[in-house]
Enzyme design. Structure first.
Site, short mmCIF file in Angstrom:
data_model
loop_
_atom_site.label_atom_id
_atom_site.label_comp_id
_atom_site.label_asym_id
_atom_site.label_seq_id
_atom_site.Cartn_x
_atom_site.Cartn_y
_atom_site.Cartn_z
N ASP A 59 2.67 2.47 33.93
CA ASP A 59 2.90 1.68 35.14
C ASP A 59 2.31 0.28 34.99
OD1 ASP A 59 0.27 2.51 35.26
OD2 ASP A 59 0.31 2.97 37.41
N SER A 60 1.60 0.02 33.89
CA SER A 60 1.18 -1.34 33.55
C SER A 60 2.39 -2.26 33.46
CB SER A 60 0.41 -1.35 32.22
OG SER A 60 1.14 -0.69 31.20
N ASP A 98 4.44 7.36 33.25
CA ASP A 98 3.44 7.31 34.31
C ASP A 98 4.08 7.60 35.66
OD1 ASP A 98 0.91 6.84 33.30
OD2 ASP A 98 0.95 4.67 33.62
N LYS A 128 2.50 11.41 33.21
CA LYS A 128 1.06 11.18 33.28
C LYS A 128 0.70 10.81 34.69
CE LYS A 128 -1.03 7.48 31.22
NZ LYS A 128 -1.62 6.81 32.39
N GLU A 130 -2.90 9.82 37.32
CA GLU A 130 -4.31 9.44 37.34
C GLU A 130 -5.12 10.35 38.25
OE1 GLU A 130 -4.78 5.29 38.34
OE2 GLU A 130 -3.41 4.63 36.75
N GLU A 197 -9.97 6.24 29.92
CA GLU A 197 -9.90 4.76 29.95
C GLU A 197 -11.19 4.14 30.47
OE1 GLU A 197 -6.51 2.99 31.93
OE2 GLU A 197 -7.41 1.00 31.87
N1 LIG Z 1 -1.69 -5.79 30.03
C1 LIG Z 1 -2.36 -4.75 30.52
N2 LIG Z 1 -3.21 -4.09 29.71
C2 LIG Z 1 -3.92 -3.02 30.18
O1 LIG Z 1 -4.69 -2.42 29.40
C3 LIG Z 1 -3.70 -2.60 31.53
C4 LIG Z 1 -2.79 -3.32 32.32
N3 LIG Z 1 -2.15 -4.39 31.81
N4 LIG Z 1 -2.52 -2.97 33.61
C5 LIG Z 1 -3.01 -1.70 34.09
C6 LIG Z 1 -4.33 -1.42 33.57
C7 LIG Z 1 -5.38 -2.37 34.06
N5 LIG Z 1 -6.30 -2.37 32.98
C8 LIG Z 1 -7.45 -3.13 32.91
C9 LIG Z 1 -7.45 -4.44 33.35
C10 LIG Z 1 -8.59 -5.20 33.28
C11 LIG Z 1 -9.75 -4.66 32.76
C12 LIG Z 1 -10.99 -5.51 32.69
O2 LIG Z 1 -10.98 -6.66 33.07
N6 LIG Z 1 -12.09 -4.97 32.21
C13 LIG Z 1 -13.35 -5.68 32.05
C14 LIG Z 1 -14.46 -4.66 32.20
C15 LIG Z 1 -15.52 -5.13 33.16
C16 LIG Z 1 -16.60 -4.09 33.24
O3 LIG Z 1 -17.30 -3.87 32.23
O4 LIG Z 1 -16.76 -3.44 34.29
C17 LIG Z 1 -13.45 -6.33 30.68
O5 LIG Z 1 -14.16 -7.33 30.56
O6 LIG Z 1 -12.85 -5.80 29.71
C18 LIG Z 1 -9.75 -3.35 32.32
C19 LIG Z 1 -8.60 -2.58 32.39
C20 LIG Z 1 -5.84 -1.55 31.90
N7 LIG Z 1 -4.41 -1.53 32.11
C1 LIG Z 2 -3.09 1.78 29.68
C2 LIG Z 2 -2.30 3.06 29.77
C3 LIG Z 2 -3.16 4.26 29.53
C4 LIG Z 2 -1.59 3.16 31.09
O1 LIG Z 2 -1.83 3.99 31.92
C5 LIG Z 2 -0.54 2.16 31.36
O2 LIG Z 2 -0.12 1.43 30.45
O3 LIG Z 2 -0.10 2.12 32.51
MG LIG Z 3 -0.92 3.60 33.81
#
Ligand SMILES: Nc1nc(=O)c2c([nH]1)NC[C@@H]1CN(c3ccc(C(=O)N[C@@H](CCC(=O)O)C(=O)O)cc3)CN21
Ligand SMILES: CC(C)C(=O)C(=O)O
Ligand SMILES: [Mg+2]
Length: 279
Positions: A59-60, A98, A128, A130, A197
């Site tokens: 769903d990303s 998803d 899948k 969540e 994740e």
């Molecule tokens: N392009 C894309 N990649 C992804 O992996 C993804 C999506 N979209 N959309 C749905 C979710 C959203 N996701 C995300 C988006 C942002 C962070 C993020 O900014 N993480 C911080 C962590 C901060 C902390 O430690 O609490 C980072 O700095 O990595 C993590 C997962 C993973 N998924």
């Molecule tokens: C990042 C993966 C695990 C996902 O759920 C997505 O792409 O939506």
């Molecule tokens: Mg997803």
């Protein structure tokens, strides 16, 4: 039947195809890590198919393809449309789709009705969803009725509004028992694999050592039973990416250059060239 990696639609008009099965994925626990990537279109699925055991229609896609601010606005119809494209573009990998926000949380019955539609209209191998312990009864309801379920715990993006954003889970060790209980609950409910994740590495390792089903990590640990990334992220096609992404390619700047070259060729009348013309 063997598909060439660049065949745009290796699965079109070829009748039944033997894909990687749920028992084959489940048997990968503790073995060579499973390779999983997302894909949202037929051509991207065809590129991934020869290299991966699992293609996730995540769903990303709402954020990556449709420019939404989160995954909350993604609909079941969007998932089905992209799922159909990915099935046409792939032949060997298991395709997992998803379940989007709002399509499964209300009741096991709602989840089954919508997951059955996804399975019937796409031909995918699994869905899948969540959630950990709270989704276990729903996972049991689906698997008992013939729908394979991949679970997804830790950082669950569809809960970002209640969790205060995309936050790495398990920084406080006091939360570890709840995360381990989530992992055990989805495994006991019949999930054949679980995406882990955005969790602390040591917690991901505890989860992998605790459950009998393969863990597929993203921002988790190299000791997971598999890894998944968003394809656009690892190709360098996304702008800002989370820390857990490694860019294995840098296609964004190359696409920008190609488009700039085209614009220049049009403006200088060097495109179209004689070879592109009928005469
Ligand atoms: N392009 C894309 N990649 C992804 O992996 C993804 C999506 N979209 N959309 C749905 C979710 C959203 N996701 C995300 C988006 C942002 C962070 C993020 O900014 N993480 C911080 C962590 C901060 C902390 O430690 O609490 C980072 O700095 O990595 C993590 C997962 C993973 N998924
Ligand atoms: C990042 C993966 C695990 C996902 O759920 C997505 O792409 O939506
Ligand atoms: Mg997803």
């Amino acid at each position: 039947m063997s598909a060439r990696p660049t065949d745009p639609m290796p699965n079109a008009g070829q009748g039944p195809v033997r894909r990687i099965t749920v028992p084959q994925i489940a048997a990968a626990k503790g073995k060579t890590p499973l390779v999983a990537l997302t894909a949202y279109s037929a051509p991207m699925a065809a590129l991934v198919d020869p290299h991966a055991e699992v293609i996730l229609v995540g769903d990303s896609l709402g954020m990556v393809v449709h420019g939404l601010p989160s995954t909350i606005g993604v609909t079941l119809d969007m998932m089905i449309l992209h799922g159909q494209a990915v099935m046409r573009g792939s032949a060997r990998a298991m395709v997992v789709i998803d379940m989007p926000f709002g399509s499964y949380e209300e009741s096991p019955e709602q989840a089954f009705r919508n997951a059955a539609r996804v399975m019937a209209e796409t031909g995918a191998g699994a869905v899948k969803l969540e959630g950990g312990a709270r989704m276990a009864p729903t996972i049991r309801f689906l698997t008992d009725r013939g729908i394979p379920v991949m679970a997804h715990i830790g950082l669950t993006p569809q809960s970002s509004n209640t969790m205060g954003g995309f936050k790495t889970q398990g920084r406080d060790q006091a939360t570890w028992p709840a995360h381990l209980a989530d992992a055990s609950a989805v495994a006991d409910a019949g999930a054949f694999a679980v995406v882990v994740e955005g969790v602390m590495e040591a917690l991901a390792d505890r989860i992998t050592d605790t459950v009998a089903i393969p863990t597929i990590g993203i921002g988790a640990s190299a000791r997971c039973d598999g890894q998944i990334l968003v394809l656009d992220d690892m190709l360098g096609l996304s702008g800002r990416v989370p820390r857990f992404v490694q860019k294995f390619g840098d296609l964004g700047p190359r696409a920008d250059q190609a488009i700039a070259d085209y614009a220049d060729a049009v403006r200088t009348r060097s495109f179209p060239a004689p070879a592109n013309l009928y005469r």
